[in-house]
Design a protein around this motif. Structure first.
Motif, PDB file in Angstrom:
ATOM      1  N   UNK A  35      -9.583  11.398   5.668  1.00 54.43           N
ATOM      2  CA  UNK A  35     -10.111  10.350   4.789  1.00 54.43           C
ATOM      3  C   UNK A  35     -10.947   9.358   5.589  1.00 54.43           C
TER       4      UNK A  35
ATOM      5  N   UNK B 156     -11.402   5.410   6.744  1.00 52.86           N
ATOM      6  CA  UNK B 156     -10.473   4.286   6.951  1.00 52.86           C
ATOM      7  C   UNK B 156     -11.272   3.039   7.321  1.00 52.86           C
ATOM      8  N   UNK B 157     -10.847   1.912   6.737  1.00 53.98           N
ATOM      9  CA  UNK B 157     -11.466   0.618   7.060  1.00 53.98           C
ATOM     10  C   UNK B 157     -10.370  -0.326   7.545  1.00 53.98           C
TER      11      UNK B 157
ATOM     12  N   UNK C 233      -4.215  10.401   8.284  1.00 55.94           N
ATOM     13  CA  UNK C 233      -3.536   9.104   8.240  1.00 55.94           C
ATOM     14  C   UNK C 233      -2.071   9.410   7.944  1.00 55.94           C
TER      15      UNK C 233
ATOM     16  N   UNK D 153       1.828   8.242   7.419  1.00 55.49           N
ATOM     17  CA  UNK D 153       2.784   7.161   7.129  1.00 55.49           C
ATOM     18  C   UNK D 153       4.137   7.538   7.727  1.00 55.49           C
TER      19      UNK D 153
ATOM     20  N   UNK E 117      -1.754   1.889  13.967  1.00 55.17           N
ATOM     21  CA  UNK E 117      -2.764   0.900  13.552  1.00 55.17           C
ATOM     22  C   UNK E 117      -2.198  -0.464  13.223  1.00 55.17           C
TER      23      UNK E 117
ATOM     24  N   UNK F  68       0.428   4.891  10.455  1.00 54.59           N
ATOM     25  CA  UNK F  68       0.737   3.650   9.743  1.00 54.59           C
ATOM     26  C   UNK F  68       2.220   3.319   9.938  1.00 54.59           C
TER      27      UNK F  68
ATOM     28  N   UNK G 253       3.592   0.293   9.192  1.00 55.99           N
ATOM     29  CA  UNK G 253       3.961  -0.924   8.457  1.00 55.99           C
ATOM     30  C   UNK G 253       5.250  -0.772   7.639  1.00 55.99           C
ATOM     31  N   UNK G 254       5.646   0.496   7.376  1.00 54.69           N
ATOM     32  CA  UNK G 254       6.884   0.709   6.610  1.00 54.69           C
ATOM     33  C   UNK G 254       8.122   0.618   7.497  1.00 54.69           C
TER      34      UNK G 254
ATOM     35  N   UNK H  36       0.774   0.111   3.078  1.00 58.92           N
ATOM     36  CA  UNK H  36      -0.043   1.332   3.219  1.00 58.92           C
ATOM     37  C   UNK H  36      -1.517   0.949   3.312  1.00 58.92           C
ATOM     38  N   UNK H  37      -2.327   1.923   3.624  1.00 59.17           N
ATOM     39  CA  UNK H  37      -3.782   1.715   3.645  1.00 59.17           C
ATOM     40  C   UNK H  37      -4.312   1.955   2.228  1.00 59.17           C
ATOM     41  N   UNK H  38      -5.592   1.650   2.028  1.00 64.05           N
ATOM     42  CA  UNK H  38      -6.181   1.802   0.690  1.00 64.05           C
ATOM     43  C   UNK H  38      -6.171   3.256   0.237  1.00 64.05           C
TER      44      UNK H  38
ATOM     45  N   UNK I  84      -1.426  -4.683  -3.870  1.00 64.38           N
ATOM     46  CA  UNK I  84      -2.779  -5.169  -4.112  1.00 64.38           C
ATOM     47  C   UNK I  84      -3.607  -4.102  -4.812  1.00 64.38           C
TER      48      UNK I  84
ATOM     49  N   UNK J 116      -3.007  -0.703  -2.644  1.00 62.84           N
ATOM     50  CA  UNK J 116      -2.148  -0.596  -1.463  1.00 62.84           C
ATOM     51  C   UNK J 116      -0.728  -0.966  -1.892  1.00 62.84           C
TER      52      UNK J 116
END
Lengths: 514, 155
Positions: A8, A10-11, A24, A26, A67, A85, A87-88, B84-86, B120, B148
């Motif tokens: 994908x 990614x920004x 990506x 998770x 990230x 990712x 963040x979880x 999560x990412x978008x 979001x 997200x």
């Protein structure tokens, strides 16, 4: 558990990076069996999952990077292969007395917590300041940046700094690091001069123990190049508040005298000033003093929010458009920006905890970059003069924010200048003028013999020559030696954590063996 | 090399890496200038140019609305802190809502299936979608919806 989302685009959060990815991934704390795991169980599941991912990346010769919140503006934490990712992974744990090192003072033990890599600064503040367990004392982070959306590991690895003039930056409250780098076991790293947890704890998290100051100080600010940091032990302190009087304006002469007088700032917790580089004189001072926590003070209104009460905010491209408007002078645009900054982004006449004061998570300006560099407080006045000249020459609309930070111990800590660092930061439209201006500023600092360091998460122009100017050859070699040692000199593993900015900085190559 | 070709190359080399973060009027002027230069060198008919323009403009978002939670306990702001990412999908509504196109969100869950919240949402329309809405007199309304997920609870 692991979830792969496939290829994908990614920004990052500020949209200064927009790139394709091969995958990506998770990772979270759940498990298929639905079993509720204890502290060790969660940490061990995470480190095993991540080590397996690293091994997979190694065998397929791919790069892998965690990230965090994607908060960094530079590409320091990015690869176009696999992004992880984290963040979880947002748990925080207390530590039983039996797991502390015998030399670690008993009265300090209740202030140590284990934070998983993906917990954000905002979540951490809530965990510490509002404990849910009756016998737990409320605690505070020793310092914080203005943003609360970064993950703890992201904030540390990129040297988020804040303005704690008599403490240091965010990395300076970390006392233990769990690192997964694809070797047979995760590694738990502490300073040999500051042991915190004992072998029982290290056995519990199925890691190998390294107690070494150089390795710790190298891994602390390593922007994802030493592997994936899965958890930190952090040292907090009893909850406190910071009180900010109404901001006040001073002139150049007064500012200069403050920088030369350590007595002036010895009692401050937070020292910050802002100025419009297009004006000849005038600096607004933002000074915070640490005070005992007291209930009953009004809750501070969050600052750094660009959205109005009714929800109106500049669109994603509006700021860029307005700042690039032709026929309006840069000085006028700066003046307007400065006025808005004073209105929306300044802590003035307010008292609160770290979690209530430093809350910039809500909105962000896409495509709006920030650049930052640090110099010694003794060179700050000369630096201000250079910034003013170059901003006028480049006709750029800018608001300069400067924050003073105490020195720390990380080898690549960009805020380690003595006796204090002053970090100059400015938001700038992310277009072709940005690298030109940054380059010009750096060359002026070098020409004026001002020792500077660039913010790892905000500046992309770091090459071997600059590395040497900023940190010196012996520190570079020390950092590389630790990196190669922790990877047990496994070149295939090391390559998993290389990326373009690391190679540009010349940091991917092996240390020179003397 | 011909001077015009050099110009085209130089301009496009410069434009490519920075395209995503140019302000709109810069992008428009650069695109038009590039097209003008290309037309000097390459024989491409008007339809192809129109298609090229459409592709370029359709990549740019014209309107964006963010929907997000704000607030937190005791003034500790938690807004815009996703886990999560978008992720995005396109929603097309036809005949003034007679036919709708929902966006089911499946990724806001942990690996074991436990659901987490949505943090979001972003609704975007580019010039292509706005044009479509105008040309069809509102019969076809298309939006790009991105989201997200929220963080899992941290007890």
């Amino acid at each position: 558990m692991i979830r792969k989302n496939g290829p994908q685009r990614w920004k990052n959060i500020h949209v200064t990076i927009d790139q394709p990815l091969e995958d990506l991934i998770d990772i979270d704390n759940s498990n298929l069996q639905g079993i509720k795991l204890d502290t060790f169980g969660i940490l061990n599941q995470t480190s095993k999952d991540i080590n397996d991912l690293i091994q997979g990346a190694k065998s397929s010769k791919k790069q892998l990077k965690a990230i965090g919140s994607g908060w960094a503006l530079s590409k320091i934490h990015v690869t176009d292969h696999y992004l992880l990712n984290t963040k979880l992974l947002n748990k925080c744990f207390e530590i039983d007395d039996q797991f502390f090192h015998q030399d670690f003072a008993e009265d300090k033990r209740k202030y140590i917590v284990i934070a998983q890599c993906g917990i954000s600064i905002a979540e951490l503040n809530i965990y510490l300041e509002l404990p849910k367990v009756a016998n737990q004392v409320p605690r505070s982070l020793k310092t914080a940046g203005i943003g609360a959306g970064q993950t703890i590991v992201g904030a540390v690895s990129g040297n988020t700094h804040g303005a704690a003039i008599n403490f240091g930056a965010i990395p300076d409250f970390v006392v233990g690091i769990q690192l997964c780098n694809g070797t047979d076991q995760p590694i738990w790293i502490e300073r040999s001069t500051y042991p915190v947890l004992n072998q029982n704890f290290v056995d519990g998290i199925q890691s190998k123990l390294i107690r070494n100051d150089d390795d710790f100080n190298a891994a602390l600010i390593s922007f994802g190049t030493f592997g994936v940091i899965t958890a930190f032990a952090i040292e907090t302190e009893p909850i406190y508040q910071i009180t900010y009087p109404t901001i006040f304006q001073i002139n150049h002469t007064k500012l200069s005298s403050i920088f030369q007088d350590s007595n002036y700032y010895s009692g401050l917790h937070h020292l910050e000033f802002i100025f419009d580089p297009h004006t000849q004189d005038g600096y607004h001072m933002i000074e915070g003093t640490k005070v005992k926590y007291e209930d009953g003070h009004p809750i501070p209104t969050p600052v750094w929010i660009i959205t109005s009460r009714k929800g109106y905010a500049p669109g994603d491209w509006t700021t860029k458009f307005l700042l690039n408007l032709p026929f309006v002078s840069a000085a006028y645009k700066s003046k307007v920006q400065y006025k808005e900054y004073l209105k929306r982004s300044v802590l003035s006449n307010v008292r609160g905890t770290s979690g209530q004061l430093f809350t910039a998570t809500i909105t962000y300006l896409e495509g709006y970059n920030e650049t930052a560099f640090a110099v010694s407080i003794q060179d700050a006045i000369k630096t201000i003069e250079i910034i003013k000249q170059e901003t006028k020459n480049a006709k750029l609309p800018l608001v300069i924010q400067a924050r003073a930070v105490g020195p720390g111990n990380a080898i690549f800590g960009f805020t380690n200048h003595l006796p204090r660092s002053v970090v100059f930061e400015f938001g700038i439209v992310y277009d072709k003028n940005y690298p030109i201006f940054e380059e010009k500023l750096i060359s002026r600092l070098v020409a004026s013999n001002i020792k500077y360091t660039l913010h790892w998460s905000k500046n992309a122009l770091i090459n071997p020559k600059r590395m040497k100017e900023m940190y010196g050859e012996s520190n570079i070699q020390k950092w590389k030696s630790s990196r190669y040692k922790l990877f047990e000199h496994d070149m295939d593993l090391i390559r998993v954590f290389d990326n373009a900015p690391l190679i540009l900085a010349g940091l991917e190559s092996p240390p020179i063996v003397v | 090399m011909h001077t015009t070709t050099k110009l085209i190359l130089a301009y496009n080399l410069e434009i490519k890496p920075s395209f995503a973060y140019q302000s709109s009027h810069q992008v428009v002027s650069k695109v038009l200038f590039s097209i003008y230069l290309v037309r000097q060198r390459v024989q491409i008919n008007f339809q192809h140019f129109a298609l090229l323009l459409l592709i370029i403009f359709s990549a740019q978002s014209c309107t964006t609305v963010h929907v997000y939670q704000t607030g937190g306990p005791g003034g500790r702001e938690m807004g815009n802190a996703p886990s999560t990412e978008w992720k995005s999908d396109v929603s097309n509504t036809f005949l003034y809502g007679a036919i709708r196109d929902d966006v089911p969100i499946e990724n806001c869950a942990l690996g074991d299936g436990t659901r987490i919240n949505i943090e979001e949402i972003k609704i975007e329309k580019n010039i292509w979608r706005i044009g479509l809405y105008i040309v069809t007199l509102g019969l076809w309304d298309s939006s790009k919806i991105s989201w997200r997920c929220a963080k899992p609870c941290n007890p």
